[in-house]
Motif scaffolding. Structure first.
Motif, mmCIF file in Angstrom:
data_model
loop_
_atom_site.group_PDB
_atom_site.id
_atom_site.type_symbol
_atom_site.label_atom_id
_atom_site.label_comp_id
_atom_site.label_asym_id
_atom_site.label_seq_id
_atom_site.Cartn_x
_atom_site.Cartn_y
_atom_site.Cartn_z
ATOM 1 N N TYR A 173 0.833 -1.207 0.000
ATOM 2 C CA TYR A 173 0.000 0.000 0.000
ATOM 3 C C TYR A 173 0.866 1.254 0.000
ATOM 4 O O TYR A 173 0.643 2.190 -0.778
ATOM 5 C CB TYR A 173 -0.909 -0.021 1.223
ATOM 6 C CG TYR A 173 -1.895 1.123 1.290
ATOM 7 C CD1 TYR A 173 -3.147 1.025 0.706
ATOM 8 C CD2 TYR A 173 -1.572 2.311 1.963
ATOM 9 C CE1 TYR A 173 -4.061 2.063 0.776
ATOM 10 C CE2 TYR A 173 -2.467 3.355 2.032
ATOM 11 C CZ TYR A 173 -3.712 3.234 1.447
ATOM 12 O OH TYR A 173 -4.600 4.279 1.507
ATOM 13 N N VAL A 174 1.871 1.292 0.861
ATOM 14 C CA VAL A 174 2.714 2.485 0.953
ATOM 15 C C VAL A 174 3.560 2.658 -0.302
ATOM 16 O O VAL A 174 3.693 3.775 -0.825
ATOM 17 C CB VAL A 174 3.604 2.411 2.208
ATOM 18 C CG1 VAL A 174 4.596 3.567 2.235
ATOM 19 C CG2 VAL A 174 2.745 2.437 3.470
ATOM 20 N N THR A 177 1.006 4.059 -2.955
ATOM 21 C CA THR A 177 0.320 5.342 -2.760
ATOM 22 C C THR A 177 1.254 6.490 -2.383
ATOM 23 O O THR A 177 0.916 7.656 -2.601
ATOM 24 C CB THR A 177 -0.758 5.196 -1.676
ATOM 25 O OG1 THR A 177 -0.145 4.784 -0.440
ATOM 26 C CG2 THR A 177 -1.802 4.165 -2.088
ATOM 27 N N ARG A 178 2.414 6.188 -1.822
ATOM 28 C CA ARG A 178 3.365 7.245 -1.462
ATOM 29 C C ARG A 178 4.529 7.363 -2.435
ATOM 30 O O ARG A 178 5.114 8.433 -2.586
ATOM 31 C CB ARG A 178 3.909 7.018 -0.050
ATOM 32 C CG ARG A 178 2.906 7.253 1.071
ATOM 33 C CD ARG A 178 3.582 7.218 2.425
ATOM 34 N NE ARG A 178 4.655 8.214 2.535
ATOM 35 C CZ ARG A 178 5.547 8.239 3.517
ATOM 36 N NH1 ARG A 178 5.521 7.299 4.453
ATOM 37 N NH2 ARG A 178 6.475 9.171 3.551
ATOM 38 N N PHE A 179 4.864 6.222 -3.087
ATOM 39 C CA PHE A 179 6.071 6.227 -3.904
ATOM 40 C C PHE A 179 5.850 5.804 -5.349
ATOM 41 O O PHE A 179 6.779 5.886 -6.148
ATOM 42 C CB PHE A 179 7.133 5.332 -3.254
ATOM 43 C CG PHE A 179 7.483 5.752 -1.849
ATOM 44 C CD1 PHE A 179 8.039 6.998 -1.600
ATOM 45 C CD2 PHE A 179 7.246 4.916 -0.771
ATOM 46 C CE1 PHE A 179 8.356 7.390 -0.301
ATOM 47 C CE2 PHE A 179 7.559 5.296 0.524
ATOM 48 C CZ PHE A 179 8.113 6.551 0.759
ATOM 49 N N LEU A 492 9.895 2.129 3.109
ATOM 50 C CA LEU A 492 8.685 2.880 3.449
ATOM 51 C C LEU A 492 9.001 4.249 4.034
ATOM 52 O O LEU A 492 8.109 5.102 4.135
ATOM 53 C CB LEU A 492 7.826 2.088 4.436
ATOM 54 C CG LEU A 492 6.853 1.071 3.833
ATOM 55 C CD1 LEU A 492 7.554 0.046 2.972
ATOM 56 C CD2 LEU A 492 6.063 0.371 4.936
ATOM 57 N N LYS A 495 13.668 8.866 1.852
ATOM 58 C CA LYS A 495 13.569 10.293 1.508
ATOM 59 C C LYS A 495 14.172 10.499 0.123
ATOM 60 O O LYS A 495 15.372 10.333 -0.075
ATOM 61 C CB LYS A 495 14.309 11.146 2.539
ATOM 62 C CG LYS A 495 14.249 12.639 2.237
ATOM 63 C CD LYS A 495 15.083 13.443 3.230
ATOM 64 C CE LYS A 495 15.079 14.932 2.868
ATOM 65 N NZ LYS A 495 15.953 15.708 3.784
ATOM 66 N N VAL A 597 2.207 8.778 -8.287
ATOM 67 C CA VAL A 597 1.799 7.842 -7.239
ATOM 68 C C VAL A 597 0.366 7.431 -7.527
ATOM 69 O O VAL A 597 -0.305 8.013 -8.384
ATOM 70 C CB VAL A 597 1.912 8.468 -5.833
ATOM 71 C CG1 VAL A 597 3.350 8.844 -5.530
ATOM 72 C CG2 VAL A 597 1.000 9.687 -5.698
ATOM 73 N N ASP A 599 -3.601 6.950 -6.498
ATOM 74 C CA ASP A 599 -4.661 7.388 -5.598
ATOM 75 C C ASP A 599 -5.163 6.178 -4.815
ATOM 76 O O ASP A 599 -5.472 5.136 -5.410
ATOM 77 C CB ASP A 599 -5.810 8.010 -6.387
ATOM 78 C CG ASP A 599 -6.912 8.518 -5.485
ATOM 79 O OD1 ASP A 599 -7.806 7.721 -5.139
ATOM 80 O OD2 ASP A 599 -6.887 9.711 -5.131
ATOM 81 N N PRO A 600 -5.253 6.253 -3.474
ATOM 82 C CA PRO A 600 -5.635 5.073 -2.684
ATOM 83 C C PRO A 600 -7.006 4.512 -3.031
ATOM 84 O O PRO A 600 -7.220 3.307 -2.945
ATOM 85 C CB PRO A 600 -5.606 5.592 -1.238
ATOM 86 C CG PRO A 600 -4.716 6.785 -1.275
ATOM 87 C CD PRO A 600 -4.916 7.406 -2.620
ATOM 88 N N ARG A 608 3.250 13.375 -8.279
ATOM 89 C CA ARG A 608 3.824 13.505 -6.961
ATOM 90 C C ARG A 608 4.169 14.970 -6.711
ATOM 91 O O ARG A 608 4.696 15.656 -7.603
ATOM 92 C CB ARG A 608 5.094 12.651 -6.861
ATOM 93 C CG ARG A 608 5.822 12.727 -5.527
ATOM 94 C CD ARG A 608 7.125 11.929 -5.608
ATOM 95 N NE ARG A 608 7.898 12.059 -4.379
ATOM 96 C CZ ARG A 608 7.839 11.217 -3.351
ATOM 97 N NH1 ARG A 608 7.013 10.184 -3.427
ATOM 98 N NH2 ARG A 608 8.570 11.396 -2.273
#
Length: 627
Positions: A173-174, A177-179, A492, A495, A597, A599-600, A608
């Motif tokens: 998930y991470v 949605t984040r990367f 996760l 940076k 990224v 969308d959840p 991004r």
């Protein structure tokens, strides 16, 4: 990058011919399906003639035949690796009623639109698929054997490894949605480099190989004494049958069979538990049975070690599980894995009742290590009960192996095959391919995937000459790959540069992955040498001194727990040391992020923050290559 989107359309070629036989003859997969069907019918007839009183063989062949004959056939990368294409019911509708059959065609559109299609796998496809592919024959066999030692707590103990569902879902998930990653190997290669990707691939191959030999062993145990001709025949058939229909259809055939086999697995378990309860003393539950002297009290050490592996490292060496975290929309995936994980835990705990019932049947004499308890129960009940228990094992084994072979094909042809520069790969760089890279995936990649599956069938089954302890496929493999956990969890928190080329993010850190992996391999190999069964002929240890080497690290009487605690701590330390060295001394480039990224909720590509210009440029470049 000129990627193309698959669309299902009714092509003129599929306009229905007049008769069913003509439609069967004209089907593109007739070259595969007709000879296989005839061959299977010949085998079934031979078995019915030669073994008229062996219903277990009739069941295995008929079950295998149904899965092979109904398998979907994939003719391109999108169908084979992503499972796109007309479903089983659409295919049947075409043959029976002549309704035009949708086909996968390719049109030049944005690559992110192709990824959106990948997210259309729904909850009721993904959840049963994730659930049944982790109801391994070897896992339910191990749970039952734990039940002979610890009762129902044996199943609870084994369920510790099933926290892997939740850990894998969080990571997937991470990363999406984040990367913006499309697979776990892609993230590993970007942050840790090609040598890390190679080490990661070795771990995945190791896991898949373990699944082949351990699951075929469990099925074979129902067909005769170990290493007898009938035992070997069952081992080879149970390995080959799912390989045939996965070679035909890849992910497409695997997803279709998973839903079917998940349903059957639950039904068979309910029937078995009903049979057990009917044989229990009146007014009592088989779950409450306790032998004279009680159950062993030392379950918690193994449970804590299993839970540690399940949360920290175990799921990441299983592409069967992690591949599915990149299917469906992110939120739907998360819900599917939570529900699938809980259902899998419940199934595993309930199946430990087979071990409890084995102890009950033996009058309290059967204990852990006395044999395979499902086989013992099946052989001491009537023929119908034997068939039902055999079906549970066969269903779980084949559903596991078809997913194993599917992930093996993707790993060999795309994620490692991307380094080989196979014909059709025109990217100009050697790095892992994604299934969405359609313009770079050719028939050579499909051939490599299919050949690797054949090789794994042989390698996994031949290993049965050496190993006969099925539990080692879980405890040993989980210990060997403990070094995967620290660098993957580090992904996760990575940076990246706040904008392309700004050089304010973390540098690529291959040592963080490699050092952790090597430390984990050391601990894992030491444990595996200690866990090897004695020499079959002499009874002597295969590696003298291995057990004595790890024995001093026991915690509360559990060497398994103590060795894993020490090993995980050392792996985290090695990962931190490698990361520090790569950030401050042996330095590589600062890493830019993926411009998009997910969308959840919708799964759509979203630019991004800080990378809007790069995302726009990527979209424009793709548009220029469209006709």
């Amino acid at each position: 990058s000129g990627a193309r989107q698959a669309r299902l359309v009714a092509t003129p070629r599929e306009s229905a011919p007049m008769g069913i036989l003509q439609r069967v003859r004209d089907a593109p997969e007739a070259l595969w399906r007709i000879p296989l069907t005839l061959g299977l019918l010949v085998c079934i007839i031979i078995v019915h003639v030669l073994l008229p009183n062996s219903p277990e063989w009739h069941v295995m062949l008929w079950y295998s035949a149904i899965l092979i004959v109904t398998a979907q056939v994939s003719r391109n990368a999108l169908e084979f690796f992503l499972g796109e294409g007309p479903g089983l019911w659409s295919t049947l509708d075409y043959f029976v009623r002549g309704k035009p059959l949708p086909q996968v065609t390719v049109s030049n559109v944005d690559a992110d639109e192709l990824q959106r299609q990948r997210t259309e796998v729904g909850f009721w496809t993904l959840m049963p698929s994730a659930f049944i592919t982790w109801i391994f024959a070897k896992s339910i066999n191990n749970s039952a054997n734990y039940g002979t030692r610890w009762g129902v707590l044996g199943g609870f103990t084994y369920s510790g490894w099933y926290f892997s569902f939740f850990a894998a879902a969080v990571v997937g998930y991470v990363l999406r949605t984040r990367f913006g990653y499309k697979s776990l190997p892609e993230a590993v290669e970007k942050c840790y480099g090609p040598y890390a990707a190679l080490g990661f691939g070795i771990c995945l191959f190791y896991r898949l190989w373990n699944e082949v030999w351990s699951n075929t062993f469990v099925v074979a145990s129902f067909y005769g004494p170990i290493y007898s001709p009938s035992w070997w025949a069952a081992a080879w058939v149970s390995a080959i049958a799912p390989a045939i229909y996965v070679i035909m259809g890849g992910m497409r055939s695997s997803l279709t069979s998973d839903v079917f086999q998940a349903f059957l697995g639950v039904v068979f378990l309910v029937v078995i538990l009903a049979i057990f309860q009917s044989l229990a003393p009146a007014g009592t539950s088989i779950a409450s049975y306790t032998p004279e002297g009680g159950w062993a009290p030392d379950w918690w050490g193994t449970y804590l070690a299993a839970t540690l592996q399940g949360w920290v490292s175990y799921p990441f060496h299983d592409p069967v599980l992690t591949d599915r975290t990149f299917l469906s929309r992110p939120r739907v995936m998360g819900i599917s894995f939570i529900v699938g994980g809980v259902c899998s835990m419940a199934f595993i705990i309930l199946f430990s009742l087979v071990g409890v019932f084995a102890v009950f049947l033996s009058g309290g004499q059967l204990g852990a290590g006395a044999g395979e308890s499902p086989t013992y129960v099946a052989q001491n009940l009537d023929q119908a009960s034997f068939i039902f228990i055999n079906l549970v094992m066969m269903t779980s084994s084949m559903s596991t192996l078809d997913s194993t072979y599917t992930s093996l094909g993707k790993l060999s042809a795309l994620e490692l095959g991307g380094y080989l520069g196979l014909p059709g790969d025109t990217r100009g760089v050697r790095r892992p391919l994604r299934p969405g890279d359609l313009e770079h995936v050719s028939t050579a990649h499909l051939a490599l995937a299919r050949l690797t599956i054949v090789a794994m069938v042989v390698a996994g089954t031949v290993y049965l000459y050496i190993e006969r302890r099925v539990i080692n496929a879980t405890t040993v493999s989980g210990t060997v790959v403990m070094g995967l956990g620290p660098p993957i969890w580090l992904l996760l928190f990575w940076k990246y540069n706040s904008a392309p080329g700004k050089a304010d993010g973390w540098r690529k850190a291959p040592l963080a992955f490699v050092l952790s992996l090597l430390v984990g391999w050391f601990f894992g190999l030491a444990y595996s040498f200690a866990a090897l069964p004695p020499d079959f002929n002499t009874g002597e240890p295969r590696v003298p001194g291995a057990k004595e080497f790890i024995a001093p690290f026991s915690v509360a009487g559990s060497v398994f727990l103590g060795w894993n605690l020490l090993g995980h701590v050392c792996c985290f330390a090695a990962c931190a040391l490698g990361f520090f060295i790569n950030q401050h001394f042996w330095q590589f480039e600062h890493l830019d992020a993926v411009p998009f990224v997910e969308d959840p909720v919708t799964g759509e590509a979203v630019p991004r923050p800080g990378y809007e210009a790069a995302a726009k440029a990527a979209a424009q470049a793709a548009a220029k290559q469209a006709p």
